[in-house]
Write a protein that holds these residues in place. Structure first.
Motif, PDB file in Angstrom:
ATOM      1  N   GLY A  11      30.679   9.205 -63.340  1.00  0.00           N
ATOM      2  CA  GLY A  11      30.773   9.878 -64.739  1.00  0.00           C
ATOM      3  C   GLY A  11      32.385  10.081 -65.362  1.00  0.00           C
ATOM      4  O   GLY A  11      32.686  11.019 -65.568  1.00  0.00           O
ATOM      5  N   VAL A  12      32.877   9.102 -65.176  1.00  0.00           N
ATOM      6  CA  VAL A  12      34.409   8.858 -65.266  1.00  0.00           C
ATOM      7  C   VAL A  12      34.746   7.963 -66.502  1.00  0.00           C
ATOM      8  O   VAL A  12      33.883   6.948 -66.776  1.00  0.00           O
ATOM      9  N   PRO A  13      35.824   8.211 -67.452  1.00  0.00           N
ATOM     10  CA  PRO A  13      35.912   7.287 -68.652  1.00  0.00           C
ATOM     11  C   PRO A  13      36.555   6.221 -68.006  1.00  0.00           C
ATOM     12  O   PRO A  13      37.023   5.907 -67.083  1.00  0.00           O
ATOM     13  N   ALA A  14      36.312   4.970 -68.798  1.00  0.00           N
ATOM     14  CA  ALA A  14      36.730   3.636 -68.600  1.00  0.00           C
ATOM     15  C   ALA A  14      38.178   3.591 -68.198  1.00  0.00           C
ATOM     16  O   ALA A  14      38.679   2.881 -67.266  1.00  0.00           O
ATOM     17  N   ALA A  15      38.947   4.286 -68.877  1.00  0.00           N
ATOM     18  CA  ALA A  15      40.392   4.314 -68.696  1.00  0.00           C
ATOM     19  C   ALA A  15      40.890   4.909 -67.543  1.00  0.00           C
ATOM     20  O   ALA A  15      41.854   4.664 -67.161  1.00  0.00           O
ATOM     21  N   LEU A  16      40.058   5.746 -66.928  1.00  0.00           N
ATOM     22  CA  LEU A  16      40.574   6.480 -65.654  1.00  0.00           C
ATOM     23  C   LEU A  16      39.999   5.710 -64.289  1.00  0.00           C
ATOM     24  O   LEU A  16      40.290   6.026 -63.396  1.00  0.00           O
ATOM     25  N   LEU A  17      39.077   4.818 -64.475  1.00  0.00           N
ATOM     26  CA  LEU A  17      38.576   4.174 -63.391  1.00  0.00           C
ATOM     27  C   LEU A  17      39.643   3.383 -62.569  1.00  0.00           C
ATOM     28  O   LEU A  17      39.713   3.377 -61.353  1.00  0.00           O
ATOM     29  N   PRO A  18      40.626   2.732 -63.246  1.00  0.00           N
ATOM     30  CA  PRO A  18      41.498   2.149 -62.255  1.00  0.00           C
ATOM     31  C   PRO A  18      42.185   3.280 -61.523  1.00  0.00           C
ATOM     32  O   PRO A  18      42.513   2.932 -60.270  1.00  0.00           O
ATOM     33  N   ALA A  19      42.643   4.305 -61.975  1.00  0.00           N
ATOM     34  CA  ALA A  19      43.160   5.575 -61.442  1.00  0.00           C
ATOM     35  C   ALA A  19      42.439   5.999 -60.097  1.00  0.00           C
ATOM     36  O   ALA A  19      42.916   6.394 -58.941  1.00  0.00           O
ATOM     37  N   VAL A  20      41.006   6.308 -60.401  1.00  0.00           N
ATOM     38  CA  VAL A  20      40.303   6.610 -59.431  1.00  0.00           C
ATOM     39  C   VAL A  20      40.098   5.699 -58.185  1.00  0.00           C
ATOM     40  O   VAL A  20      40.245   6.181 -57.106  1.00  0.00           O
ATOM     41  N   ALA A  21      39.972   4.381 -58.900  1.00  0.00           N
ATOM     42  CA  ALA A  21      39.895   3.473 -57.393  1.00  0.00           C
ATOM     43  C   ALA A  21      41.247   3.231 -56.471  1.00  0.00           C
ATOM     44  O   ALA A  21      41.175   3.104 -55.469  1.00  0.00           O
ATOM     45  N   GLY A  22      42.229   3.270 -57.379  1.00  0.00           N
ATOM     46  CA  GLY A  22      43.350   3.379 -56.689  1.00  0.00           C
ATOM     47  C   GLY A  22      43.843   4.287 -55.688  1.00  0.00           C
ATOM     48  O   GLY A  22      43.964   4.209 -54.338  1.00  0.00           O
ATOM     49  N   ALA A  23      43.254   5.534 -56.138  1.00  0.00           N
ATOM     50  CA  ALA A  23      43.660   6.701 -55.165  1.00  0.00           C
ATOM     51  C   ALA A  23      42.613   6.847 -54.209  1.00  0.00           C
ATOM     52  O   ALA A  23      42.584   7.256 -53.079  1.00  0.00           O
ATOM     53  N   ALA A  24      41.528   6.081 -54.385  1.00  0.00           N
ATOM     54  CA  ALA A  24      40.198   5.994 -53.555  1.00  0.00           C
ATOM     55  C   ALA A  24      40.214   4.844 -52.496  1.00  0.00           C
ATOM     56  O   ALA A  24      39.423   4.522 -51.591  1.00  0.00           O
ATOM     57  N   ARG A  25      41.576   3.901 -52.748  1.00  0.00           N
ATOM     58  CA  ARG A  25      41.688   2.926 -51.622  1.00  0.00           C
ATOM     59  C   ARG A  25      40.635   1.753 -51.854  1.00  0.00           C
ATOM     60  O   ARG A  25      40.219   1.263 -50.927  1.00  0.00           O
TER      61      ARG A  25
END
Length: 624
Positions: A469-483
């Motif tokens: 449930g996150v916007p597309a613009a934030l997925l890179p930040a989520v993926a990076g922070a979650a390794r």
């Protein structure tokens, strides 16, 4: 420029005083001058000793015209409160003070007029006592005579002191100009006037007309302040704005000119109430800025209510207004906007829950605003309280939504983030607990996908985005922070080798055994089918680095190009396809695409007669 509302008195004494100070006639209508009664807003200006420009908004005093009074006083931060020495404190004085108090006006000056007709001291003492109990507090006072001019020099000196005590407006703020007058000028078109409290207007600016539920853009064609044509006007100022792109009938009192996309128009707001009685009527009129809008009142809890407006207004957290009962001709409550985008109240008990969430800021809002200290030019009470309120309400939004755009919070008047929030990039901020939950769920969602799709190259990024449930613009930040590795629209684990399901692993090992004996004898389609290696299984083996796909039907070991180079290097140069095929111990089915692959990688080069030779200093690591 400084702007002061003149309020309190009902008859011509107040207007006479403004006329003596400015040399201008504040009463615009002949009916006003004939009756000696201010009916609508009047405007005048002067320059104080020392050159400071000062504009007056002369508001009507009679109870029949209180809505007009509020349209003029609503946007103004200071008031010159006028009472007459021969009349003293009157009913309209009390209603004007109640309005200023409800609006939270903290800067003011008491002027006792007609001091030539009666001793001003009784009226002064009575008025000072009333004002002291309001947000104005202990104000300076001066007695004057508009007829003789006595006391005007003292009044000018006090006005200079008042302007020095006013807080400095933010000239870079988003513009919101409440319109208090609209008219047409031959050859120029539509002109509106208002009090610009902050921000800067410039000729050529594009603004939006707010307050009618439409998104109409207009352009600033011209500007005037104090009767002078200007290219740019910073707040605070009385301004006349010549507009292009709107008819006079489409913009009027109570509308607002705002910076486009910087304000959110809302029909539902949660507010704190000051001085409200035990029970408010279900419908009142909300006065804010120059607007007067009927509002349905739903109590939430002690000192808090939800207002549903008859039309949308551009409101932000921290805006002050008042609720007036027009039937009783009285101010029902002062209003402080807490949340301009509150959550719905759809479940049983939701109002009580909402009241509890607002409770920490409602007591501060309900307590009388600290009056300004006349001896101190600073304004210490307002900014700190506003910052605390904005940060708290921003926290409510973040806890409710988890993720909120920064520009959305700014449009709601919430630029201050609470301590338990994070700026997560791409223009978004997050509640810290929600962000931690996302970072924990992302690897779990990926692991679940991998179990369901063992041969997939990775989890499609859009699938992960939807599940989190996150916007597309934030997925890179989520993926990076979650390794996690986000690449080519796929999400994979960072730093982990691809693994194959047991059945596929067994089949690939069989192919590896076959190729170990004959490196260039690519298995036929029948052999691959026998082993259960279809298109998806072969693709998984290639991604895992176990096989090399030369064509859709030819697979070899990953080291085959290196081994082929060594074999071909032993041949006389150049060599033919047939010589290469024999040397490699394979068929044309394999030899042709393998040599083409070596050509692409720069290992071999094809000559005009279709023979080939090893490229100088060629390496299988070159090329693609």
């Amino acid at each position: 420029m400084y702007v002061v509302a003149t309020a309190g008195h009902v008859d011509h004494g107040k207007s006479t005083l403004v006329r003596r100070l400015t040399g201008m006639e504040p009463d615009r209508w002949a009916e006003e001058r004939r009756r000696g009664l201010t009916i609508d807003l009047g405007f005048a200006w002067t320059r104080l000793p020392g050159g400071r420009p000062l504009a007056f908004v002369d508001v009507p005093g009679h109870e029949r015209f209180v809505p007009n009074m509020l349209a003029g006083a609503g946007p103004v931060a200071a008031a010159m409160f006028v009472v007459a020495a021969d009349e003293g404190w009157r009913a309209q004085s009390a209603e004007h003070l109640a309005a200023l108090d409800a609006l939270g006006v903290r800067h003011g000056l008491l002027v006792v007029t007609r001091s030539d007709l009666a001793d001003p001291e009784p009226a002064r003492a009575q008025a000072l006592e009333q004002l002291a109990a309001s947000t104005l507090g202990a104000v300076p006072s001066v007695a004057v005579s508009g007829r003789t001019g006595a006391g005007l020099d003292d009044l000018l000196a006090e006005l200079v002191g008042l302007t020095r005590r006013l807080p400095t407006p933010d000239q870079d703020a988003d513009v919101r100009l409440w319109v208090d007058r609209s008219f047409s000028v031959r050859g120029a078109g539509t002109v509106v006037t208002g009090t610009l409290t902050a921000g800067t207007l410039t000729v050529g600016d594009t603004l939006a007309v707010a307050g009618r539920g439409e998104h109409r853009l207009v352009r600033v064609r011209g500007l005037q302040a104090l009767g002078e044509d200007l290219r740019s006007v910073p707040g605070t100022a009385r301004v006349a704005v010549n507009l292009r792109g709107v008819d006079r009938s489409d913009v009027g009192r109570g509308d607002a000119l705002v910076t486009p996309d910087a304000w959110r128009e809302t029909e539902v707001v949660d507010v704190a109430l000051r001085y409200a009685g035990d029970e408010l009527p279900g419908t009142l009129v909300l006065h804010v800025g120059a607007a007067a809008v009927p509002a349905r009142v739903r109590p939430l809890g002690p000192g808090a209510a939800r207002l549903t407006l008859d039309r949308p207004l551009p409101l932000r957290t921290g805006d002050r207004g008042l609720l007036r009962d027009p039937g009783r001709h009285q101010v029902a409550a002062g209003v402080l906007v807490l949340d301009a985008a509150p959550p719905g109240l759809r479940r049983r008990g939701a109002a009580r829950t909402r009241a509890r969430s607002l409770a920490p800021v409602v007591p501060e809002a309900n307590s009388p605003a600290t009056p300004a200290d006349p001896a101190d030019p600073a304004d210490p009470a307002g900014p700190d309280e506003s910052t605390r309120l904005a940060a708290y309400v921003a926290g409510l939004h973040l806890r409710e939504h988890g993720l909120v755009r920064r520009d959305e919070l700014r449009a709601l008047g919430l630029p201050e983030l609470p301590p338990d929030s994070l700026d997560v990039g791409a223009g978004w901020c997050a509640d810290a607990d929600h962000w931690a939950d996302l970072l924990g769920r992302a690897p779990e969602e990926l692991a679940g996908w991998e179990r369901e799709h063992p041969l997939a190259a990775g989890m499609p990024s859009d699938v992960l985005r939807q599940r989190l449930g996150v916007p597309a613009a934030l997925l890179p930040a989520v993926a990076g922070a979650a390794r996690l590795l986000l690449r080519d629209g796929q999400v994979r684990r960072l730093g982990t080798e691809a693994t194959l399901p047991p059945a596929v692993e067994k089949a690939v090992r069989a192919v590896e055994d076959d190729l170990a004996a004959e490196p260039f004898a690519a298995p036929e389609a029948a052999r691959l089918a026998e082993l259960g290696l279809g298109t998806r299984e072969l693709a998984a083996a290639v991604r895992a680095g176990r096989l090399l796909r030369v064509t859709d039907t030819v697979v070899l070991l990953p080291g085959a190009p290196d081994q082929a180079r060594r074999t071909l290097a032993a041949l006389d140069q150049p060599f033919t396809l047939s010589q290469a095929r024999i040397a490699l111990g394979t068929t044309r089915r394999v030899a042709v695409p393998l040599l083409e692959l070596l050509d692409e990688r720069g290992v071999t080069e094809r000559l005009p007669d279709s023979s080939r030779r090893l490229a100088p200093r060629a390496s299988t690591s070159e090329g693609r």
